[in-house]
Write an enzyme that holds these catalytic residues in place. Sequence first.
Site, PDB file in Angstrom:
ATOM      1  N   HIS A 166      15.675  22.939  -9.900  1.00 57.68           N
ATOM      2  CA  HIS A 166      15.795  24.038  -8.940  1.00 57.68           C
ATOM      3  C   HIS A 166      14.497  24.260  -8.183  1.00 57.68           C
ATOM      4  O   HIS A 166      13.432  23.749  -8.533  1.00 57.68           O
ATOM      5  CB  HIS A 166      16.224  25.321  -9.653  1.00 57.68           C
ATOM      6  N   CYS A 182      13.648  24.405 -17.547  1.00 55.17           N
ATOM      7  CA  CYS A 182      14.158  23.853 -16.302  1.00 55.17           C
ATOM      8  C   CYS A 182      13.048  23.099 -15.562  1.00 55.17           C
ATOM      9  O   CYS A 182      11.859  23.317 -15.804  1.00 55.17           O
ATOM     10  CB  CYS A 182      14.712  24.956 -15.406  1.00 55.17           C
TER      11      CYS A 182
END
Length: 206
Positions: A166, A182
Amino acid sequence: MRSNKKLLLAAMIGALALSGCSTISNSTLFANAYASKSDGAYRLPAIPVSKVSREFRRQEVNYTGGEKVGTIIVDTGSRHLFLVQPNGKAIRYGIGVGREGFEWSGTAKVGWKREWPVWTPPAAMIKRQPELAKHRGGMKPGLSNPLGARALYLTKGGGDTGYRLHGTPEWWSIGKAMSSGCIRLMNQDIVDLYERAKPGAKVIVR
């Protein structure tokens, strides 16, 4: 001094060999990759590239691995993400990775993709940081949203891994271990990766 430089170069070559890619020669930066740009309802602010190390800026590099075109390789050690391209090339992006205790490795695939995604902190994160409880129902998209301009959701065995590739408004965190697992990219880079990566693409995290 010369001896130290040789040792540094040798270390760089060794690290690059682990990733299956070479950036010692024929690397090409993408011009104006981090300029301000309109994106839907938002305008991405320019990133001050003079403050971003060259090694973490988007560039095309030589690729010597055996993965097929379209594969995404995340090298957490070097803080780089590679998207395999045709003709022995890859596009390399700088990344931020999971901090100590949140690292992970393995294979997954791009399950689905979202533009300007909603961020919903998992229950375990809210337990660690109770102040995030206000976002239990989801934080609306925007320039301050932790998922940034785009998110690629990683799945394995048909289920959501909970991990994402992301964007982030915190461009200064690229090259560092700061996330909860992440993989984060500068917003301009995740927009570029989003356009190139296909749903179902194999993701290898090393």
